[in-house]
Structures are given as C-alpha cells and as structure tokens.
Design a protein around this motif. Structure first.
Motif, PDB file in Angstrom:
ATOM      1  N   SER A 142      29.365 -17.823  70.649  1.00 49.74           N
ATOM      2  CA  SER A 142      29.072 -18.131  72.052  1.00 49.74           C
ATOM      3  C   SER A 142      29.085 -16.830  72.828  1.00 49.74           C
ATOM      4  CB  SER A 142      30.093 -19.115  72.630  1.00 49.74           C
ATOM      5  OG  SER A 142      31.367 -18.517  72.698  1.00 49.74           O
ATOM      6  N   ASP A 143      28.202 -16.739  73.794  1.00 48.86           N
ATOM      7  CA  ASP A 143      28.088 -15.507  74.571  1.00 48.86           C
ATOM      8  C   ASP A 143      29.320 -15.337  75.460  1.00 48.86           C
ATOM      9  OD1 ASP A 143      25.698 -15.308  73.312  1.00 48.86           O
ATOM     10  OD2 ASP A 143      24.489 -15.825  75.046  1.00 48.86           O
ATOM     11  N   ARG A 144      29.700 -14.093  75.677  1.00 44.34           N
ATOM     12  CA  ARG A 144      30.882 -13.802  76.481  1.00 44.34           C
ATOM     13  C   ARG A 144      30.467 -13.310  77.863  1.00 44.34           C
ATOM     14  NH1 ARG A 144      35.737 -11.135  73.719  1.00 44.34           N
ATOM     15  NH2 ARG A 144      36.050 -13.310  73.221  1.00 44.34           N
TER      16      ARG A 144
END
Length: 157
Positions: A86-88
């Motif tokens: 998942s993108d941060r």
C-alpha cells in the motif's frame, strides 16, 4: 457558468521526509480542486529522485469563477510513496484557489511558487515547487456539463 482554464505544472519537491527505510522512495502526487474527486489527476511516480522528486508535468483543469472569489475552494496536492502493498502518505500542500488567483493576477496571470509540505497540522520536511496560470474568463455551461463537473457547489463556502 463562468469558468477559467487553470494549468498547473508540478515541477519538483525537495527534502521530503524519508518514509521508506529499505528501498528507494518512488514519489507521486495526486491533485484535486475543492476536494472534488472527479477533478483528481495523478503524476507518474518519480523513480530516481527519492526525497527530491521531479515531475515537470502539466495538468489542465476548468475552474468555476466562483471558486476564485472565496477562500473555501482549495488546490490540494497530496504526495505519496509508491509501494507494493500500500502506498505511504508523505504529506500535502493545500492552497486557497483565491490566493493563487490573486498572486497570479498581480504577476500577469501566472506564477512559480514554493509551498511547505504539511503532514497533519504541522509542517513536514520539504517544499513543493509548482507553476500555474489562469486563462481568460469564459462561459462554458455546456462544456462543464459535458465534462461531468455540474455540481461545483462544494467549491464555495
């Protein structure tokens, strides 16, 4: 409805917070106006700059004139680090459209600016650099309806 063309060029960011410890940061931006998800556009991820990404990407929007008269409509630029799971979230820049319009009007219709990247209510590390310009005011009722931006009531206080 009276609208203006708005061109935004995301140039670069500098000294962003390192949110990834083991692998390279690949930073991208999501841009929207007035929090309207229908207007959201995204840059490709910069795979080389890490904490100092560069995009030099121009995005075009149609903005109702009413959004430029009140401080309620915001330009929102959110920065993310691309990851497999998942993108941060890195941080964001938000500026009232009226402030941008007033600055550009004083400089002949365009400007090149730097804004601090924020995370929550605090300034994070880094600056985001972008350029923008506003076009002439035009009546684009049919164009706005065709593009699906008929409900701009969220733009105004």
């Amino acid at each position: 409805m009276e609208c203006r063309k708005f061109e935004l060029t995301l140039i670069s960011a500098n000294d962003l917070e390192e949110v990834r410890k083991l692998f390279k940061m690949k930073v991208y931006a999501r841009v929207s106006i007035g929090g309207n998800q229908e207007t959201e556009k995204r840059t490709p991820a910069d795979r080389h700059g890490e904490a100092n990404p560069a995009w030099n990407l121009t995005m075009k929007f149609t903005v109702p004139e009413s959004c430029l008269q009140h401080y309620g409509a915001m330009l929102l630029i959110k920065l993310y680090c691309k990851r497999k799971l998942s993108d941060r979230y890195i941080g964001e820049v938000y500026v009232p459209m009226k402030e941008l319009f007033d600055q550009a009007y004083a400089r002949g219709g365009s400007a090149d600016v730097n804004y601090p990247v924020r995370r929550g209510s605090l300034n994070s590390q880094g600056l985001l650099r972008f350029a923008y310009r506003f076009g002439q005011c035009v009546d684009v009722e049919k164009l706005v309806l065709a593009e699906g931006f008929a409900d701009w009531s969220r733009c105004v206080d």
